[in-house]
Design a protein around this motif. Structure first.
Motif, mmCIF file in Angstrom:
data_model
loop_
_atom_site.group_PDB
_atom_site.id
_atom_site.type_symbol
_atom_site.label_atom_id
_atom_site.label_comp_id
_atom_site.label_asym_id
_atom_site.label_seq_id
_atom_site.Cartn_x
_atom_site.Cartn_y
_atom_site.Cartn_z
ATOM 1 N N GLY A 3 1.152 -1.337 -0.022
ATOM 2 C CA GLY A 3 -0.103 -0.259 -0.030
ATOM 3 C C GLY A 3 0.778 1.332 0.344
ATOM 4 N N SER A 4 0.307 2.335 -0.263
ATOM 5 C CA SER A 4 0.856 3.582 0.035
ATOM 6 C C SER A 4 0.090 4.906 -0.009
ATOM 7 C CB SER A 4 1.023 4.578 -1.441
ATOM 8 O OG SER A 4 0.980 4.189 -2.877
ATOM 9 N N LEU A 5 0.181 5.810 0.507
ATOM 10 C CA LEU A 5 -0.175 6.972 0.861
ATOM 11 C C LEU A 5 -0.138 8.243 0.333
ATOM 12 C CD1 LEU A 5 -2.118 8.168 3.276
ATOM 13 C CD2 LEU A 5 -0.066 8.282 4.647
ATOM 14 N N TYR A 6 -0.267 9.122 0.346
ATOM 15 C CA TYR A 6 -0.540 10.511 -0.248
ATOM 16 C C TYR A 6 -0.985 11.557 0.882
ATOM 17 C CZ TYR A 6 0.065 14.602 -2.631
ATOM 18 O OH TYR A 6 0.216 16.032 -2.956
ATOM 19 N N MET A 7 -0.444 12.467 1.168
ATOM 20 C CA MET A 7 -1.630 13.529 1.810
ATOM 21 C C MET A 7 -0.587 14.660 1.764
ATOM 22 S SD MET A 7 -1.670 13.526 6.031
ATOM 23 C CE MET A 7 -1.009 13.957 7.159
ATOM 24 N N GLU A 8 -1.653 15.673 2.014
ATOM 25 C CA GLU A 8 -1.390 17.538 1.289
ATOM 26 C C GLU A 8 -2.207 18.083 2.593
ATOM 27 O OE1 GLU A 8 -0.709 18.551 -2.763
ATOM 28 O OE2 GLU A 8 -2.400 19.370 -2.132
ATOM 29 N N ILE A 9 -1.890 19.148 2.963
ATOM 30 C CA ILE A 9 -2.635 19.834 3.728
ATOM 31 C C ILE A 9 -1.992 21.671 3.015
ATOM 32 C CG2 ILE A 9 -2.520 20.844 5.677
ATOM 33 C CD1 ILE A 9 -1.209 18.844 7.203
ATOM 34 N N LYS A 10 -3.089 22.137 2.907
ATOM 35 C CA LYS A 10 -3.419 23.177 2.184
ATOM 36 C C LYS A 10 -3.833 24.197 3.393
ATOM 37 C CE LYS A 10 -4.566 20.855 -1.970
ATOM 38 N NZ LYS A 10 -5.110 20.993 -3.834
ATOM 39 N N SER A 11 -3.006 26.186 2.879
ATOM 40 C CA SER A 11 -3.667 26.840 3.974
ATOM 41 C C SER A 11 -4.703 27.227 3.160
ATOM 42 C CB SER A 11 -2.099 27.421 3.092
ATOM 43 O OG SER A 11 -2.319 28.286 2.398
ATOM 44 N N PRO A 12 -5.471 28.116 4.361
ATOM 45 C CA PRO A 12 -6.444 28.930 3.724
ATOM 46 C C PRO A 12 -7.181 29.022 1.693
ATOM 47 C CG PRO A 12 -6.259 28.991 5.500
ATOM 48 C CD PRO A 12 -5.588 28.732 5.153
ATOM 49 N N ASP A 13 -5.386 29.822 1.502
ATOM 50 C CA ASP A 13 -5.724 29.971 -0.054
ATOM 51 C C ASP A 13 -5.448 29.320 -1.063
ATOM 52 O OD1 ASP A 13 -2.578 29.205 0.147
ATOM 53 O OD2 ASP A 13 -1.058 31.711 0.203
ATOM 54 N N GLY A 14 -5.038 28.013 -0.705
ATOM 55 C CA GLY A 14 -5.007 26.730 -1.487
ATOM 56 C C GLY A 14 -3.908 26.358 -1.851
ATOM 57 N N THR A 15 -2.272 27.170 -0.989
ATOM 58 C CA THR A 15 -1.108 27.008 -1.553
ATOM 59 C C THR A 15 -0.585 25.553 -0.647
ATOM 60 O OG1 THR A 15 -0.521 29.156 -1.381
ATOM 61 C CG2 THR A 15 1.667 27.400 -0.205
ATOM 62 N N ALA A 16 0.068 24.346 -1.281
ATOM 63 C CA ALA A 16 0.278 23.245 -0.121
ATOM 64 C C ALA A 16 0.900 23.487 1.165
ATOM 65 C CB ALA A 16 0.619 21.857 -0.722
ATOM 66 N N ILE A 17 0.690 23.442 2.017
ATOM 67 C CA ILE A 17 2.345 23.769 3.610
ATOM 68 C C ILE A 17 2.445 23.121 3.481
ATOM 69 C CG2 ILE A 17 0.949 26.269 4.334
ATOM 70 C CD1 ILE A 17 -0.037 24.364 6.260
ATOM 71 N N TYR A 18 2.013 21.373 3.267
ATOM 72 C CA TYR A 18 2.577 19.953 3.342
ATOM 73 C C TYR A 18 2.116 18.718 3.021
ATOM 74 C CZ TYR A 18 3.640 15.273 4.904
ATOM 75 O OH TYR A 18 4.305 14.079 5.814
ATOM 76 N N ARG A 19 2.893 18.128 1.673
ATOM 77 C CA ARG A 19 3.159 17.183 0.898
ATOM 78 C C ARG A 19 4.059 15.905 1.273
ATOM 79 N NH1 ARG A 19 3.226 20.917 -4.032
ATOM 80 N NH2 ARG A 19 1.213 21.364 -4.780
ATOM 81 N N GLY A 20 3.038 14.704 1.676
ATOM 82 C CA GLY A 20 4.106 13.280 2.009
ATOM 83 C C GLY A 20 3.675 12.157 1.453
ATOM 84 N N ASN A 21 4.369 10.961 1.137
ATOM 85 C CA ASN A 21 4.043 10.218 1.203
ATOM 86 C C ASN A 21 3.955 9.150 2.078
ATOM 87 O OD1 ASN A 21 6.407 9.689 1.660
ATOM 88 N ND2 ASN A 21 6.982 8.887 -0.658
ATOM 89 N N GLY A 22 4.147 9.671 4.190
ATOM 90 C CA GLY A 22 4.325 8.871 4.926
ATOM 91 C C GLY A 22 4.826 7.588 5.236
ATOM 92 N N LYS A 23 6.700 7.582 4.655
ATOM 93 C CA LYS A 23 7.415 6.697 4.270
ATOM 94 C C LYS A 23 8.740 7.260 5.309
ATOM 95 C CE LYS A 23 6.698 4.903 -0.071
ATOM 96 N NZ LYS A 23 7.535 4.365 -1.052
ATOM 97 N N GLU A 24 8.751 8.438 5.436
ATOM 98 C CA GLU A 24 10.216 8.962 5.472
ATOM 99 C C GLU A 24 9.692 9.504 7.778
ATOM 100 O OE1 GLU A 24 8.313 11.210 2.932
ATOM 101 O OE2 GLU A 24 10.183 9.484 1.877
ATOM 102 N N THR A 25 8.236 9.194 7.973
ATOM 103 C CA THR A 25 7.869 9.733 9.315
ATOM 104 C C THR A 25 6.585 9.158 9.678
ATOM 105 O OG1 THR A 25 7.641 11.375 10.866
ATOM 106 C CG2 THR A 25 6.955 11.987 8.804
ATOM 107 N N ARG A 26 6.536 8.506 10.523
ATOM 108 C CA ARG A 26 4.837 8.498 11.387
ATOM 109 C C ARG A 26 4.148 9.419 12.231
ATOM 110 N NH1 ARG A 26 4.272 2.667 11.991
ATOM 111 N NH2 ARG A 26 3.095 3.233 13.508
#
Length: 61
Positions: A3-26
């Motif tokens: 399995g794989s995971l992609y996660m993204e967190i976007k600020s109120p203006d739509g800018t991505a402040i985090y992108r990751g696949n969960g492999k580097e950290t828990r």
């Protein structure tokens, strides 16, 4: 197939402040620079099971 995971967190203006696949950290902490509505996108592929937990902390200073 693994399995794989992609996660993204976007600020109120739509800018991505985090992108990751969960492999580097828990676990990680993300400092939010401004108030408002943030969008969290999590996409999992071929996952048999799993969990994502998101906590909001205030007054951390």
């Amino acid at each position: 197939m693994k399995g794989s995971l992609y996660m993204e967190i976007k600020s109120p203006d739509g800018t991505a402040i985090y992108r990751g696949n969960g492999k580097e950290t828990r676990n990680f902490t993300l400092n939010i620079p401004e108030s408002g509505v943030y969008t969290i996108v999590a996409c999992a592929k071929h996952a048999k099971r799993g969990m994502i937990q998101i906590n909001k902390k205030s007054n951390c200073f």
